[in-house]
Motif scaffolding. Structure first.
Motif, PDB file in Angstrom:
ATOM      1  N   THR A   1       0.811  -1.216   0.000  1.00  0.00           N
ATOM      2  CA  THR A   1       0.000   0.000   0.000  1.00  0.00           C
ATOM      3  C   THR A   1       0.843   1.264   0.000  1.00  0.00           C
ATOM      4  O   THR A   1       0.476   2.258  -0.621  1.00  0.00           O
TER       5      THR A   1
ATOM      6  N   HIS B   1       0.645   3.866  -3.163  1.00  0.00           N
ATOM      7  CA  HIS B   1       0.310   5.262  -2.848  1.00  0.00           C
ATOM      8  C   HIS B   1       1.400   6.181  -3.366  1.00  0.00           C
ATOM      9  O   HIS B   1       1.126   7.177  -4.036  1.00  0.00           O
TER      10      HIS B   1
ATOM     11  N   TYR C   1      -1.317   5.923  -6.913  1.00  0.00           N
ATOM     12  CA  TYR C   1      -2.665   5.396  -6.702  1.00  0.00           C
ATOM     13  C   TYR C   1      -3.249   6.037  -5.445  1.00  0.00           C
ATOM     14  O   TYR C   1      -2.619   6.025  -4.386  1.00  0.00           O
TER      15      TYR C   1
ATOM     16  N   ILE D   1      -4.989   5.768  -2.616  1.00  0.00           N
ATOM     17  CA  ILE D   1      -5.599   4.852  -1.655  1.00  0.00           C
ATOM     18  C   ILE D   1      -6.173   5.577  -0.440  1.00  0.00           C
ATOM     19  O   ILE D   1      -6.896   4.973   0.343  1.00  0.00           O
TER      20      ILE D   1
ATOM     21  N   TYR E   1      -9.614   4.113  -1.879  1.00  0.00           N
ATOM     22  CA  TYR E   1      -9.030   2.786  -1.670  1.00  0.00           C
ATOM     23  C   TYR E   1      -9.823   1.698  -2.397  1.00  0.00           C
ATOM     24  O   TYR E   1      -9.248   0.864  -3.096  1.00  0.00           O
ATOM     25  N   GLU E   2     -11.151   1.711  -2.235  1.00  0.00           N
ATOM     26  CA  GLU E   2     -11.977   0.677  -2.859  1.00  0.00           C
ATOM     27  C   GLU E   2     -11.841   0.705  -4.380  1.00  0.00           C
ATOM     28  O   GLU E   2     -11.784  -0.339  -5.033  1.00  0.00           O
TER      29      GLU E   2
ATOM     30  N   LYS F   1      -0.887  -7.980   1.613  1.00  0.00           N
ATOM     31  CA  LYS F   1      -0.861  -6.526   1.523  1.00  0.00           C
ATOM     32  C   LYS F   1       0.094  -6.072   2.614  1.00  0.00           C
ATOM     33  O   LYS F   1       0.096  -6.600   3.706  1.00  0.00           O
TER      34      LYS F   1
ATOM     35  N   SER G   1       2.033  -2.589   4.539  1.00  0.00           N
ATOM     36  CA  SER G   1       2.124  -1.137   4.689  1.00  0.00           C
ATOM     37  C   SER G   1       3.412  -0.881   5.448  1.00  0.00           C
ATOM     38  O   SER G   1       3.692  -1.509   6.449  1.00  0.00           O
TER      39      SER G   1
END
Length: 172
Positions: A122, A126, A130, A132, A136-137, A154, A156
């Motif tokens: 993520t 980001h 993107y 997010i 996010y969805e 996933k 972070s």
């Protein structure tokens, strides 16, 4: 309580996996094969790797060379069930795998990609543009629509955590 062995990350591969130097290329291939062997011995099902960089050769050539490297690893570890998860990247320097389309292209270049998945980082997506934070969805839907199956994780990283904390404290 049962311990679930699921993932190990190997970031050293990204430095040389598609390097033009035959010695460095062979080292990276050998290293990843050894890491997969270690994963099997430990019962680890997934290994996360950074795809690599095109080293100013252009994305198309970079993706092709990375696929060649991954194919050799897959062919030489065919009796192993460890899945290679390609981590999404942020686009620093000449990194490959910065868009969902690049990840899809890379996977599609492999003859047997049943042992290849994706680790959706993520922070990287980001940082790569993107959104997010606000969508996010929608980003996840976009990722799912390109047809890459096998999203196995996933992540972070600390900079993403700092961004989330900043959002929390700015709304107080």
């Amino acid at each position: 309580m049962r311990c679930r062995k699921c993932c190990i990350k190997s970031t050293q591969i990204r430095k040389h996996i598609n390097n033009i130097s035959e010695d460095k290329w062979q080292f990276s291939i050998s290293f990843l094969k050894q890491e997969i062997s270690r994963c099997k011995q430990m019962g680890v099902k997934y290994i996360v790797v950074h795809p690599g960089a095109h080293m100013k050769q252009g994305s198309e050539i970079g993706l092709s060379l990375i696929a060649k490297s991954l194919q050799e690893v897959l062919d030489n570890t065919q009796f192993d069930d460890t899945c290679i998860c390609l981590e999404t990247m942020s686009g620093k320097g000449t990194e490959c795998g910065i868009t969902f389309e690049e990840v899809k292209t890379l996977i599609s270049l492999l003859n047997n990609n049943s042992r290849v998945g994706v680790c959706l980082d993520t922070c990287h997506i980001h940082d790569g543009g993107y959104d997010i934070i606000n969508s996010y969805e929608d980003v996840i839907k976009e990722f799912e629509t390109i047809g890459v199956s096998g999203t196995h994780g996933k992540t972070s990283t600390s900079s993403m955590i700092n961004l989330i904390l900043e959002m929390i404290f700015s709304s107080v």
